[in-house]
Enzyme design. Structure first.
Site, PDB file in Angstrom:
ATOM      1  N   ASP A  10       0.836  -1.182   0.000  1.00 44.01           N
ATOM      2  CA  ASP A  10       0.000   0.000   0.000  1.00 44.01           C
ATOM      3  C   ASP A  10       0.881   1.247   0.000  1.00 44.01           C
ATOM      4  O   ASP A  10       1.561   1.536   0.986  1.00 44.01           O
ATOM      5  CB  ASP A  10      -0.886  -0.050   1.247  1.00 44.01           C
ATOM      6  CG  ASP A  10      -1.844   1.112   1.360  1.00 44.01           C
ATOM      7  OD1 ASP A  10      -1.772   2.054   0.538  1.00 44.01           O
ATOM      8  OD2 ASP A  10      -2.680   1.073   2.288  1.00 44.01           O
ATOM      9  N   ILE A  11       0.852   1.992  -1.067  1.00 41.67           N
ATOM     10  CA  ILE A  11       1.699   3.179  -1.202  1.00 41.67           C
ATOM     11  C   ILE A  11       1.383   4.221  -0.133  1.00 41.67           C
ATOM     12  O   ILE A  11       2.245   4.992   0.263  1.00 41.67           O
ATOM     13  CB  ILE A  11       1.595   3.774  -2.627  1.00 41.67           C
ATOM     14  CG1 ILE A  11       2.745   4.763  -2.881  1.00 41.67           C
ATOM     15  CG2 ILE A  11       0.229   4.402  -2.864  1.00 41.67           C
ATOM     16  CD1 ILE A  11       2.878   5.177  -4.331  1.00 41.67           C
ATOM     17  N   ASN A  24      -5.311  12.554 -11.973  1.00 44.21           N
ATOM     18  CA  ASN A  24      -5.945  12.995 -13.209  1.00 44.21           C
ATOM     19  C   ASN A  24      -5.668  14.495 -13.341  1.00 44.21           C
ATOM     20  O   ASN A  24      -5.123  15.119 -12.428  1.00 44.21           O
ATOM     21  CB  ASN A  24      -7.442  12.669 -13.219  1.00 44.21           C
ATOM     22  CG  ASN A  24      -8.178  13.277 -12.040  1.00 44.21           C
ATOM     23  OD1 ASN A  24      -8.032  14.459 -11.738  1.00 44.21           O
ATOM     24  ND2 ASN A  24      -8.965  12.475 -11.354  1.00 44.21           N
ATOM     25  N   GLY A  32      -8.601   4.211  -7.954  1.00 40.85           N
ATOM     26  CA  GLY A  32      -7.297   3.574  -7.884  1.00 40.85           C
ATOM     27  C   GLY A  32      -6.362   4.227  -6.883  1.00 40.85           C
ATOM     28  O   GLY A  32      -6.747   4.590  -5.774  1.00 40.85           O
ATOM     29  N   VAL A  33      -5.099   4.368  -7.278  1.00 39.33           N
ATOM     30  CA  VAL A  33      -4.066   4.952  -6.432  1.00 39.33           C
ATOM     31  C   VAL A  33      -4.462   6.371  -6.013  1.00 39.33           C
ATOM     32  O   VAL A  33      -4.303   6.758  -4.853  1.00 39.33           O
ATOM     33  CB  VAL A  33      -2.701   4.978  -7.166  1.00 39.33           C
ATOM     34  CG1 VAL A  33      -1.676   5.803  -6.420  1.00 39.33           C
ATOM     35  CG2 VAL A  33      -2.189   3.572  -7.375  1.00 39.33           C
ATOM     36  N   ASP A  34      -4.978   7.146  -6.940  1.00 39.95           N
ATOM     37  CA  ASP A  34      -5.371   8.529  -6.673  1.00 39.95           C
ATOM     38  C   ASP A  34      -6.388   8.584  -5.537  1.00 39.95           C
ATOM     39  O   ASP A  34      -6.237   9.343  -4.579  1.00 39.95           O
ATOM     40  CB  ASP A  34      -5.942   9.132  -7.957  1.00 39.95           C
ATOM     41  CG  ASP A  34      -6.169  10.634  -7.888  1.00 39.95           C
ATOM     42  OD1 ASP A  34      -5.607  11.300  -7.006  1.00 39.95           O
ATOM     43  OD2 ASP A  34      -6.909  11.136  -8.754  1.00 39.95           O
ATOM     44  N   SER A 121      -0.115   5.193 -15.033  1.00 40.49           N
ATOM     45  CA  SER A 121      -0.896   4.852 -16.231  1.00 40.49           C
ATOM     46  C   SER A 121      -1.209   3.368 -16.388  1.00 40.49           C
ATOM     47  O   SER A 121      -1.772   2.968 -17.394  1.00 40.49           O
ATOM     48  CB  SER A 121      -0.229   5.370 -17.520  1.00 40.49           C
ATOM     49  OG  SER A 121      -0.339   6.771 -17.602  1.00 40.49           O
ATOM     50  N   GLY A 123      -3.213   1.476 -14.479  1.00 36.52           N
ATOM     51  CA  GLY A 123      -4.540   1.078 -14.020  1.00 36.52           C
ATOM     52  C   GLY A 123      -5.560   1.345 -15.106  1.00 36.52           C
ATOM     53  O   GLY A 123      -5.451   0.834 -16.223  1.00 36.52           O
TER      54      GLY A 123
END
Length: 171
Positions: A10-11, A24, A32-34, A121, A123
């Site tokens: 987990d980042i 974005n 996702g990650v964002d 990019s 995901g």
């Protein structure tokens, strides 16, 4: 040469000077990650992102990066970068490389030495994993970034296996 490592995990739990967000163009959160980074950082991150000047709703054009405080994350900063949408944006390989370059330059400008980085990019933007790994790892190993300790946080066994194989080829 920079130190480049691969990790599963987990980042948002990373211990680093900066966590890189696969954002974005609006920088107001997403999936996702964002989305995970925004949830973990709390409302202060959204407030910091809203403070970034926007032109027609775009705070960070594809291939560029912006830096904000990290809210409740353990990192000092979040570096937001926008990668290309594979099969939609023209010259995706150039845009993806530029996203990593922009990120690393911004990190150096803000005295960030350790970075937790996602597979930008890979995901919903649909970049093929092996191609993305070659670009990301290639840029990360360039001499300009020798001062950086870069740890890629990869979610899942398949992506970790593919990126590990590419990293072994590059070594």
């Amino acid at each position: 040469m920079s130190k480049v490592k691969l990790a599963r995990g987990d980042i948002t739990q990373a211990r680093a000077d900066a966590i890189v967000n696969a954002a974005n163009q609006a920088m107001l959160g997403g999936g996702g990650v964002d989305g995970a980074i925004h949830r973990a950082a709390g409302p202060a991150l959204l407030e910091a992102c809203r403070a970034v000047p926007a032109e027609n709703g775009v705070r960070c054009p594809t291939g560029q990066a912006r830096i904000t405080p990290a809210g409740k994350l353990s990192a000092r900063h979040v570096i937001h970068t926008v990668g290309p949408r594979y099969g939609i944006d023209p010259e995706p390989e150039k845009l993806l490389a530029r996203a990593y370059h922009s990120t690393y330059q911004l990190a150096l400008e803000h005295q960030c030495r350790s970075l937790a980085v996602p597979a930008i990019s890979c995901g919903v933007y649909g970049y093929p994993l092996d191609e993305a790994a070659r670009i990301a790892l290639g840029v990360s190993r360039e001499p300009a970034y020798t001062a950086l300790d870069i740890q890629f946080y990869l979610f899942g066994d398949e992506i970790h296996r593919i990126w590990h194989a590419v990293l072994e080829e590059l070594l």
